[in-house]
Design an enzyme around this catalytic site. Sequence first.
Site, PDB file in Angstrom:
ATOM      1  CD  GLU A 268      -2.774   1.314   2.401  1.00 44.80           C
ATOM      2  OE1 GLU A 268      -3.552   2.316   2.498  1.00 44.80           O
ATOM      3  OE2 GLU A 268      -2.752   0.403   3.236  1.00 44.80           O
TER       4      GLU A 268
ATOM      5  CG  ASN B 107      -5.506   4.874   0.897  1.00 45.17           C
ATOM      6  OD1 ASN B 107      -6.491   4.271   1.270  1.00 45.17           O
ATOM      7  ND2 ASN B 107      -4.267   4.567   1.309  1.00 45.17           N
TER       8      ASN B 107
ATOM      9  CD  GLU C 174      -6.217   0.472   0.122  1.00 46.35           C
ATOM     10  OE1 GLU C 174      -6.309   1.344   1.015  1.00 46.35           O
ATOM     11  OE2 GLU C 174      -5.480  -0.519   0.218  1.00 46.35           O
TER      12      GLU C 174
ATOM     13  CD  GLU D  73      -6.953  -0.736   6.400  1.00 50.82           C
ATOM     14  OE1 GLU D  73      -6.238  -0.009   5.692  1.00 50.82           O
ATOM     15  OE2 GLU D  73      -8.045  -0.382   6.872  1.00 50.82           O
TER      16      GLU D  73
END
Length: 812
Positions: free
Chosen positions: A587, A642, A674, A761
Amino acid sequence: MLHVYACITQQHDPWLLLLAAAVCGFGAWVSLSLVTRAAGAAKRMRGLWIAAAASATGGGIWATHFVAMLAFRSGLTVGYDVLLTALSIVIAVVGSGAGIAVAIGRGAGMRGAALGGGIVGAVTGAMHYTGMAALQAPADHLHDARFIAASLAIGILFGAAAMAVSLRRTSLRARALGAMLLVAAICGLHFTGMTAVTLVPNPLATPSGQAMAPEWLAVAVAAIATLIMGLGLVGSILDQRLADRASRETARLRSSEERFRQLADATFEGIVIHRDGRVLDVNRAMTELLGRSPEQVIGRHLAEFVAPGQRDAIARYHHQPSFGRLEVELLHSDGTLIVSEAHGHSITQDGLPARVVAIRDIRERKRSEERIRHMANHDLLTGLPNRSLFLDRAGMALANARHDGEAVAVFHIGLDRFKTVNDLHGHKAGDALLRQAAARILDTVRKHDTVARLGGDEFVVLQTLNTPLDDAMLLAERLVQALAAPFELEDGPQPALAALGASVGIALFPQDGEDAEQLLAHAGAALSRAKSDGRGAFRFYEAAMDERIQARRRLERDLRAALETDALCVHYQPQVDCGTQRLLGFEALVRWNHPERGMVPPSEFIPLAEESGLIGPLGERVLRSACREAASWPDGIVIAVNLSPVQFRQPDIAASILAILRETGFPPERLEIEVTEGVLIDDTERALAALNALKMAGVRIALDDFGTGYSSLSYLQRFAFDKLKIDRSFVSTMETSQETRSIVRTILALAKALDITVTAEGVETEEQLRILQEEACNQVQGYLIGRPAAPEGIRHFGLSPAAGMLEAAAGA
């Protein structure tokens, strides 16, 4: 009467008497025709017509007299004195002219006409007795005073009646009756006067040497009769032509008046013509404005049709030749007032000065101006004053407070968690909530306090206080309490409830500021402090708050500079298979190493970027850096980025993402975007269209922070997400809360049923990892697996069993 009758029948030649009567009748007709024309003539032509009428009248009287004298049979040799005969005609003509001038003089009326006719009758008597004095014969003249008086009375009375009847009306019938009365005046006076004279033969009386023989008198009478006939013929021709011209002029004027009337009635403005305030004429629009008929308006004073308070002002404009636009209030027949605009100028009507005034109904314009003025100074959603009007009122309140030594407080109110409601339920629900909040604030304050909306979820209250701290605290507590109760939201068929709460910042005059802008800014600083201290509270302004605001502004400035100088960097946190701990991807997380403050937490600068509009370029930079970096990694390693809800509001967000993929050469199937529920709430249809465009291009879509929102299940139904990410708040309490573990188990079961991958997460302990393995979670991410690191540091994690897998994958 018998004496007169005997005089006519026994002492006169009947044929000559008939001739005298004919001359008298014709002369009377011509005379009154010319008098009538003189009465209607223009000023410059009236003298000529009076002269013609006087010639016809005097000549007719003189000719009638001397034809009758020729018919008189006295048995004596007679003659006529030339001078007296000439004088008699002069008296007849000049005297008749004077009588006619009096009869038709300006403003004479019926009395003047009768007086002028009486003068003509008296002149007839003077001419008669002058003519009798001209008679020369060998005889003495004896006079009977009674008949003389009677003759004069007949001439004056009938002459007055003849002129009054002729000038009262202009019809042929009236003229004929007037001519008959004038004949009666002339003939009655002549024969009564003849009866008053007796000729007594006297051989010693000898005629004058200047005597005119009857034959020559006949010639003179014939000439005078011819003159009368000529005047009559010329007058008749002129009268007919003038009558025709007058008829055409009248028709033209009537046509012109009709056109003017049609034009005036066709206008939308009211038109009124008045003289000294007295209405002479109005058009249809004016009568409609007043709600009255023309008969109810004409002849009345203008002041009767305006508001009582404006009548004196209207009276002042009566004597002005012209005036510009004047605002007046007309009084309708039903009592309502009509705001109007008037302007006028002087004109001439019927030869006299008058004024015409145009009046326009401006009620609709006034309403429009008021709406525009209200819109310029009020918030359209709540109807409260806006910032501009608030500052005006605050300025006046501060001026009064300085004069009276009072205190003033500014309360800056911000709704807590309003953005969440707007994101989850849409703008319609948010607008309804703001209207309810405005109503509650108005119910909480005093009627004379000012409540305004500054924008968004921020309101402000201005209040004058007696005891500043105590009164301000009491009002702030009431405001917080009033806004803490749940709000009803228009969200679907069943109203939903939302509990938001509010925070309040307070600034006091004079200690916290000298002007409205400064007080408002300081109240805003106090509001920020109240929100940062836990919300649902109020805070008074303190000088130290300015330092925090300045620090935030400096941070925004530094963030903007960091974007321009490429001072931000991207760190990567690994994501692994929960069971085998095989590396699946990373990520991408943005980091900011401030030159003075060191590492700035994302929780501090990301919201700042969203509020300042910098999130767009920041998000593009992170995505571009991540794709460029990940393009060098082994195939199969996914990069997750994100996407902020604010960034997602860009209409071309899908095209921008795909353009970056083409630019960096990174395969779409290795990119995972995301998003949170906030992406879908603002404009669901547009958001779904963008997500579908990305998904069709091969990009994977993950729903982040699953379980913390309100409508996650409905979004799962509308869009086929590739992954769900369980929020770290659930993972961190699984070890101690059976309820949380049940929620995680439910999420995993739902995802399995929908064939959706799940990533947990915030995994930080071995026990958390064990529980997730027992519940068959697909992927995990957290400090236990690996901390976010710069590109050069992802080969050396060494903090979890995944390190070996990571190094093997990275070195492949």
